[in-house]
Design a protein around this motif. Structure first.
Motif, mmCIF file in Angstrom:
data_model
loop_
_atom_site.group_PDB
_atom_site.id
_atom_site.type_symbol
_atom_site.label_atom_id
_atom_site.label_comp_id
_atom_site.label_asym_id
_atom_site.label_seq_id
_atom_site.Cartn_x
_atom_site.Cartn_y
_atom_site.Cartn_z
ATOM 1 N N LEU A 125 0.835 -1.201 0.000
ATOM 2 C CA LEU A 125 0.000 0.000 0.000
ATOM 3 C C LEU A 125 0.875 1.260 0.000
ATOM 4 C CD1 LEU A 125 -2.837 1.210 0.203
ATOM 5 C CD2 LEU A 125 -2.616 1.113 2.681
ATOM 6 N N GLN A 126 1.997 1.213 0.761
ATOM 7 C CA GLN A 126 2.900 2.366 0.813
ATOM 8 C C GLN A 126 3.383 2.722 -0.588
ATOM 9 O OE1 GLN A 126 2.954 -0.089 2.862
ATOM 10 N NE2 GLN A 126 3.023 0.710 4.959
ATOM 11 N N GLN A 127 3.729 1.686 -1.336
ATOM 12 C CA GLN A 127 4.243 1.911 -2.685
ATOM 13 C C GLN A 127 3.176 2.540 -3.574
ATOM 14 O OE1 GLN A 127 7.456 1.352 -2.993
ATOM 15 N NE2 GLN A 127 7.427 2.279 -5.039
ATOM 16 N N LEU A 128 1.951 2.045 -3.408
ATOM 17 C CA LEU A 128 0.858 2.617 -4.199
ATOM 18 C C LEU A 128 0.690 4.091 -3.863
ATOM 19 C CD1 LEU A 128 -1.526 2.008 -6.198
ATOM 20 C CD2 LEU A 128 -2.966 1.867 -4.176
ATOM 21 N N LYS A 129 0.788 4.399 -2.584
ATOM 22 C CA LYS A 129 0.631 5.792 -2.166
ATOM 23 C C LYS A 129 1.748 6.661 -2.753
ATOM 24 C CE LYS A 129 -2.129 5.628 1.975
ATOM 25 N NZ LYS A 129 -2.124 5.494 3.443
ATOM 26 N N LEU A 130 2.949 6.108 -2.799
ATOM 27 C CA LEU A 130 4.052 6.840 -3.423
ATOM 28 C C LEU A 130 3.742 7.118 -4.883
ATOM 29 C CD1 LEU A 130 7.403 5.309 -2.110
ATOM 30 C CD2 LEU A 130 6.532 7.646 -1.858
ATOM 31 N N PHE A 131 3.211 6.118 -5.541
ATOM 32 C CA PHE A 131 2.850 6.257 -6.957
ATOM 33 C C PHE A 131 1.797 7.330 -7.150
ATOM 34 C CE2 PHE A 131 3.834 2.875 -10.227
ATOM 35 C CZ PHE A 131 5.087 2.623 -9.715
ATOM 36 N N LEU A 132 0.796 7.282 -6.268
ATOM 37 C CA LEU A 132 -0.349 8.169 -6.464
ATOM 38 C C LEU A 132 -0.112 9.534 -5.866
ATOM 39 C CD1 LEU A 132 -3.232 5.722 -5.577
ATOM 40 C CD2 LEU A 132 -2.328 6.292 -7.830
ATOM 41 N N GLY A 133 0.810 9.599 -4.915
ATOM 42 C CA GLY A 133 0.918 10.823 -4.145
ATOM 43 C C GLY A 133 -0.218 10.807 -3.143
ATOM 44 N N GLU A 134 -0.127 11.693 -2.159
ATOM 45 C CA GLU A 134 -1.182 11.722 -1.149
ATOM 46 C C GLU A 134 -2.205 12.742 -1.595
ATOM 47 O OE1 GLU A 134 -0.459 10.795 2.606
ATOM 48 O OE2 GLU A 134 1.049 9.378 1.884
ATOM 49 N N LYS A 135 -3.086 12.312 -2.462
ATOM 50 C CA LYS A 135 -4.016 13.289 -3.026
ATOM 51 C C LYS A 135 -5.451 12.990 -2.666
ATOM 52 C CE LYS A 135 -0.997 14.845 -6.630
ATOM 53 N NZ LYS A 135 -0.187 14.037 -7.544
ATOM 54 N N LYS A 136 -6.185 14.065 -2.491
ATOM 55 C CA LYS A 136 -7.621 13.939 -2.256
ATOM 56 C C LYS A 136 -8.346 14.891 -3.200
ATOM 57 C CE LYS A 136 -7.688 12.060 2.245
ATOM 58 N NZ LYS A 136 -7.459 10.653 2.199
ATOM 59 N N ARG A 137 -9.568 14.522 -3.497
ATOM 60 C CA ARG A 137 -10.404 15.412 -4.310
ATOM 61 C C ARG A 137 -11.410 16.104 -3.409
ATOM 62 N NH1 ARG A 137 -10.682 13.412 -10.092
ATOM 63 N NH2 ARG A 137 -8.443 13.267 -10.447
ATOM 64 N N VAL A 138 -11.492 17.424 -3.531
ATOM 65 C CA VAL A 138 -12.454 18.171 -2.721
ATOM 66 C C VAL A 138 -13.448 18.866 -3.649
ATOM 67 C CG1 VAL A 138 -12.743 19.851 -0.866
ATOM 68 C CG2 VAL A 138 -10.591 18.595 -1.075
ATOM 69 N N ASN A 139 -14.721 18.529 -3.483
ATOM 70 C CA ASN A 139 -15.782 19.196 -4.242
ATOM 71 C C ASN A 139 -16.332 20.353 -3.426
ATOM 72 O OD1 ASN A 139 -15.903 17.306 -6.423
ATOM 73 N ND2 ASN A 139 -16.884 15.890 -5.005
ATOM 74 N N PHE A 140 -16.330 21.532 -4.026
ATOM 75 C CA PHE A 140 -16.878 22.711 -3.352
ATOM 76 C C PHE A 140 -18.144 23.175 -4.043
ATOM 77 C CE2 PHE A 140 -12.421 23.170 -2.130
ATOM 78 C CZ PHE A 140 -12.527 23.545 -0.791
ATOM 79 N N THR A 141 -19.112 23.587 -3.236
ATOM 80 C CA THR A 141 -20.191 24.413 -3.756
ATOM 81 C C THR A 141 -20.063 25.750 -3.041
ATOM 82 O OG1 THR A 141 -21.560 22.460 -3.966
ATOM 83 C CG2 THR A 141 -22.678 24.581 -4.149
#
Ligand code: ADP
Ligand code: MG
Lengths: 260, 334
Positions: B242-258
């Motif tokens: 999982l750590q490796q996957l996180k490295l690949f993806l970066g620690e990113k989140k999507r935030v939807n705003f209204t």
């Protein structure tokens, strides 16, 4: 072996529970099947009332055939009746895997979990009519009863085989609700004295799809009207059941994707 | 360490027939059917050790369910080898399936018209579970999942979350060595998801139970898995920790705003924020690199500048995960 018995017991219990959950539905559907199957002996009654008959067969003798047919159908559909629609819905919804996840013979598991309480009305209706008809055909010696029992079991095996074949077809004809009508149409022959049919039909009904064994032959045994040659029809009955089991299992293997 | 699951060159192809669209085509397909071959699983190999939780992640139609069906012995592979606990699942099915448990998110094992407790009794009979074991396990499981109050109600009146918890009891009563889960959290609300994930973690810890779960939800994997296999169009495109996957993806989140006011013309892009989607002048989706800024700091920052009426924070969607993997790996063959 004990495990299989326990599973079957639990399956019957669940079926009773489900029936109890839909009490009204259960009662109504039992009555409908019962009515549908009691009506046709009434037709026989009308035929005889009108002065016509099946040549060589008295009213009670014909009723006896028809009651045996009804008992046999009732018994078979109690035990095997659920296999067709369960298979059909599993295949349609792609959920047959759930059955393959159990450490049991899948066919057994389906049979054990589809005990069809609804058919109890049909079976008991057949039994009542049978008692009524048997009381009017004179004394029946013990030997005849034994012969009857053997043939009755053979006849029920034919119905079981037919149920399994229909269920096997449903793997391919997913969702075809006409499949059971196919079986019913073949079965009608068992409701009448076989000698009234052409010779070719008689032969097919004893040797190929032995529907003669469903009503006619066991009833004839009670009346002492079977010939030695009729016993030869017992073997095809069990072969027919074996064929049903084989075809069904073959379809499961195809479903699992063996070579498919 | 000896792997409990060893998969070599696993392949499954389905043959189906093309159904034409429209009357004419349909009529034609009645007489002449065109065969279509689907490569649902394509030459996949991996090994999983005792006590691992492995997530199989992939978009819809990637071949996850097909793979898990083969691992459970319900489907024969077209080619390749599977060894689980020393069995060949499909070939030794009857003996093998007694040792595993499975929950298929979209296929219930409960009997619809009667209470779950009766379905549990059915499994007791099927697996030949002794009375005292059955009692103590049932008690333990219902307590862990907090469902003691629902198991006597008819299954059909239960909520999806309650039903899914009962599915887990069904799968666990016989103490399987391995648990296979096909999209176990699909359609569940947040609370039920959390509860079920916690349950999986506990079973894994307490019984050292190996667990394979498929999902298209990155969150399941992040919350549970030690090990992640990503498949796409039947191909394995990633297989690591999982750590490796996180490295690949970066620690990113999507935030939807209204937003409560128009943010037309506002520039959101910076070192750790990227605009993903501008649905309108009020609705914007941002991707935040949480390695650089925590979500709470980020939200504080935004709220100082703009008023918003609604937000939601989500993991990267699975399509994005797969795309990132392709980009990062560069050399993964299609
Ligand atoms: N029984 C089947 N017959 C034909 N094609 C199938 C069958 N089951 C799945 N497929 C196809 O195989 C591919 C993989 O499906 P599946 O394993 O269900 O994917 P996932 O679970 O990842 O969504 C899909 O393209 C699907 O349409
Ligand atoms: Mg799936």
């Amino acid at each position: 072996m004990k495990r299989y018995l326990d599973v079957y017991k639990q399956g019957m219990y669940s079926a009773l529970q489900s029936a109890a959950a839909y009490r009204m539905n259960f009662i109504v559907s039992s009555l409908i099947t019962l009515a549908g199957n009691i009506l046709f002996p009434l037709v026989t009654l009308l035929i005889y009332r009108a002065g016509t008959s099946f040549p060589g067969w008295g009213l009670y003798e014909v009723l006896l055939i028809q009651s045996v047919f009804t008992m046999s159908s009732g018994l078979s559909s109690l035990i095997f009746g659920g296999v067709l629609w369960t298979t059909m819905s599993h295949v349609r919804e792609g959920s047959f895997e759930v059955i393959l996840l159990k450490p049991l013979n899948p066919l057994f598991f389906i049979i054990a979990t589809t005990f069809s309480i609804d058919s109890v009305g049909l079976f008991l209706g057949g039994v009542s009519l049978f008692i009524f008809a048997a009381m009017h055909v004179g004394a029946i010696p013990v030997l005849f009863w034994l012969q009857f029992a053997g043939m009755f079991i053979a006849g029920t095996a034919v119905l079981a085989g037919l149920s399994l074949m229909m269920a096997a077809i449903s793997f391919k004809w997913v969702g075809n609700s006409r499949i059971s009508e196919l079986a019913d149409s073949v079965l009608h022959i068992g409701k009448y004295p076989l000698p009234i049919f052409p010779k070719a039909v008689q032969a097919a009904a004893t040797m190929i799809i032995p529907v003669g064994m469903v009503g006619f032959l066991p009833a004839s045994a009670l009346l002492g009207r079977v010939h030695a040659s009729d016993y030869a029809a017992i073997l095809p009955c069990f072969l027919f059941l074996a064929a049903g089991i084989w075809i069904y299992r073959h379809m499961i293997r195809l479903y699992e994707g063996v070579g498919g | 360490m000896m792997p409990v699951i060893d998969v070599q060159h696993l392949t499954k192809t389905y043959k189906t027939y093309k159904r034409g669209a429209g009357m004419g085509q349909t009529f034609k397909s009645f007489f002449q059917r065109e065969e279509v071959v689907v490569h649902a699983v394509n030459d996949i190999s991996f090994a999983i050790g005792q006590g691992e939780i492995c997530g199989i992640l992939g978009p819809n139609g990637a071949g996850k369910s097909t793979a898990i069906k083969m691992l459970c012995g319900a489907l024969y592979p077209t080619s390749g080898e599977i060894q689980v606990l020393g069995y060949s699942p499909a070939r030794d099915r009857k003996r093998y399936v007694g040792k595993i448990g499975a929950v298929f998110g979209q296929k219930s094992q409960l009997i619809w018209d009667i209470p779950p407790i009766d379905s549990f009794h059915m499994n007791k009979a099927i697996y030949g579970i002794a009375n005292p074991d059955f009692k103590s396990r049932l008690e333990e499981l219902t307590e862990l999942l907090d469902i003691a109050h629902v198991i006597e109600k008819p299954t059909r009146v239960l909520s999806l979350g309650e039903r899914m918890k009962c599915e887990f009891v069904m799968a666990m009563l016989h103490r399987p060595d391995i648990l296979f889960l096909d999209e176990p959290t699909i359609g569940l609300d947040v609370i039920a998801k959390v509860k079920i994930r916690e349950f999986i973690r506990q079973m894994n810890k307490k019984q050292n139970m190996t667990c394979i779960l498929t999902t298209h939800d990155l969150e399941d994997v992040e919350e549970l898995a030690h090990r992640v296999i990503v498949i796409n169009h039947g191909d394995k495109v990633f297989d690591d920790s999982l750590q490796q996957l996180k490295l690949f993806l970066g620690e990113k989140k999507r935030v939807n705003f209204t937003f409560a006011e128009s943010v037309q013309g506002t520039v959101f892009d910076n070192a750790y924020t990227k605009v993903i989607d501008r649905l309108s002048d009020f609705q914007i989706t941002l991707e935040v690199d949480t390695a650089h800024i925590s979500i709470s700091d980020f939200l504080e920052d935004i709220s100082r500048k703009h008023r918003f009426s609604d937000i939601s924070v989500k993991e990267l969607p699975i399509q994005q995960v797969v795309m990132n993997i392709y980009e990062n790996a560069g050399g993964v063959d299609e």
